[in-house]
Design a protein around this motif. Sequence first.
Motif, PDB file in Angstrom:
ATOM      1  N   CYS A  46       0.843  -1.194   0.000  1.00  0.00           N
ATOM      2  CA  CYS A  46       0.000   0.000   0.000  1.00  0.00           C
ATOM      3  C   CYS A  46       0.878   1.244   0.000  1.00  0.00           C
ATOM      4  O   CYS A  46       1.921   1.295   0.664  1.00  0.00           O
ATOM      5  N   CYS A  47       0.457   2.259  -0.735  1.00  0.00           N
ATOM      6  CA  CYS A  47       1.218   3.504  -0.807  1.00  0.00           C
ATOM      7  C   CYS A  47       1.097   4.328   0.472  1.00  0.00           C
ATOM      8  O   CYS A  47       1.886   5.255   0.668  1.00  0.00           O
ATOM      9  N   LEU A  48       0.141   4.007   1.344  1.00  0.00           N
ATOM     10  CA  LEU A  48      -0.025   4.728   2.599  1.00  0.00           C
ATOM     11  C   LEU A  48       0.612   3.989   3.774  1.00  0.00           C
ATOM     12  O   LEU A  48       1.393   4.556   4.525  1.00  0.00           O
ATOM     13  N   CYS A  53      -0.735  -5.512   0.839  1.00  0.00           N
ATOM     14  CA  CYS A  53      -2.181  -5.290   0.887  1.00  0.00           C
ATOM     15  C   CYS A  53      -2.922  -6.605   1.115  1.00  0.00           C
ATOM     16  O   CYS A  53      -2.588  -7.637   0.528  1.00  0.00           O
ATOM     17  N   TYR A  63      -1.940   3.531  -8.769  1.00  0.00           N
ATOM     18  CA  TYR A  63      -1.397   3.504  -7.406  1.00  0.00           C
ATOM     19  C   TYR A  63      -2.221   2.543  -6.545  1.00  0.00           C
ATOM     20  O   TYR A  63      -3.449   2.638  -6.508  1.00  0.00           O
ATOM     21  N   TYR A  65      -3.513   0.768  -3.087  1.00  0.00           N
ATOM     22  CA  TYR A  65      -3.821   1.111  -1.698  1.00  0.00           C
ATOM     23  C   TYR A  65      -4.529  -0.058  -1.021  1.00  0.00           C
ATOM     24  O   TYR A  65      -5.225  -0.843  -1.680  1.00  0.00           O
ATOM     25  N   ILE A  70      -7.146   3.636   2.485  1.00  0.00           N
ATOM     26  CA  ILE A  70      -7.572   4.724   1.609  1.00  0.00           C
ATOM     27  C   ILE A  70      -8.948   5.231   2.007  1.00  0.00           C
ATOM     28  O   ILE A  70      -9.253   6.429   1.867  1.00  0.00           O
ATOM     29  N   TYR A  73      -8.371   7.517   4.868  1.00  0.00           N
ATOM     30  CA  TYR A  73      -7.764   8.754   4.358  1.00  0.00           C
ATOM     31  C   TYR A  73      -8.825   9.674   3.756  1.00  0.00           C
ATOM     32  O   TYR A  73      -8.835  10.883   4.016  1.00  0.00           O
ATOM     33  N   CYS A 178      -5.793  12.506  -4.433  1.00  0.00           N
ATOM     34  CA  CYS A 178      -4.994  11.307  -4.200  1.00  0.00           C
ATOM     35  C   CYS A 178      -3.665  11.711  -3.554  1.00  0.00           C
ATOM     36  O   CYS A 178      -3.018  12.653  -4.008  1.00  0.00           O
TER      37      CYS A 178
END
Length: 294
Positions: A46-48, A53, A63, A65, A70, A73, A178
């Motif tokens: 995940c980019c966060l 994932c 991207y 997530y 997300i 977020y 995003c």
Amino acid sequence: MTRHGKNCTAGAVYTYHEKKKDTAASGYGTQSIRLGKDAIKDFDCCCLSLQPCKNPVVTADGYLYEKQAILEYILHQKTDIAKKMKAYEKQKQAQKTTDQSESKSVEKEKMEKFKTSESNIVSKPINPFTSRDEQKPEGTAEVAVAGSSKALPSFWIPSLTPEAKPTLLKKPSKTVLCPMSGRPIKMSELVEVHFTLVDPGLDRVKLLSRQERYVCAVTRDALGNSVPCAVLRPSGAVVTQECVEKLIRKDMTDPVSGDKLTERDIIYLQRGGTGFAGSGVDLRAKEARPVMQA
């Protein structure tokens, strides 16, 4: 060359190595470093949260997530936007009230000025034997000087100390962006991703300990940061970019669900680098620091 010559520091040339060493030690100048494989997230993370994932979703820009991350977020951004909008509306209402009070004070000032001018229509008779300077009322010059001095700010007199005006808030945008691409993002536009496991019998703990966790849904090739891959929107299957170019683009049909595909239905997954220069990803990080100038 002898060892004494190698260790000699009395050279007249300031070498590149000495310059880089002094820059790193002094804390000045821009520092740049090339990232290694350990500093790059995997393609299925995940980019966060930067963790593999469990329920992955992907944006139209590719991207990846975690669905829960997300969603939290987006909810946090909407709450923040609501707070900013409330503060902006409060400021707008206060500014409107201030403008109304100022307009009333201006009207009152005009009325008082009119009354003063009307009451001064009947003036005293002019004495022809006195000069114009003598005819001026006493204290006129002193009043003017005092008025001009009061207009100037002063840091020593409390009544004349300049005041800082409050910062005006701009109207916030209601669009959630995003965190990676900076483009508008909606939960309804996210596509669920279904990775094909290398071995369906492996549990999650054993799966995370493996370097090769997923394979292409069509060709069964191992997926990784060094393999460009794409997500098919109808089925959410992950395939290699080579499979897309050589097989799927011939008839533009999803091999998993059988649905017809368009260019919008092929989402190229953003992947991390491998630490090698030929990975096609910019792996150089820079830190701008103060610069000493003569």
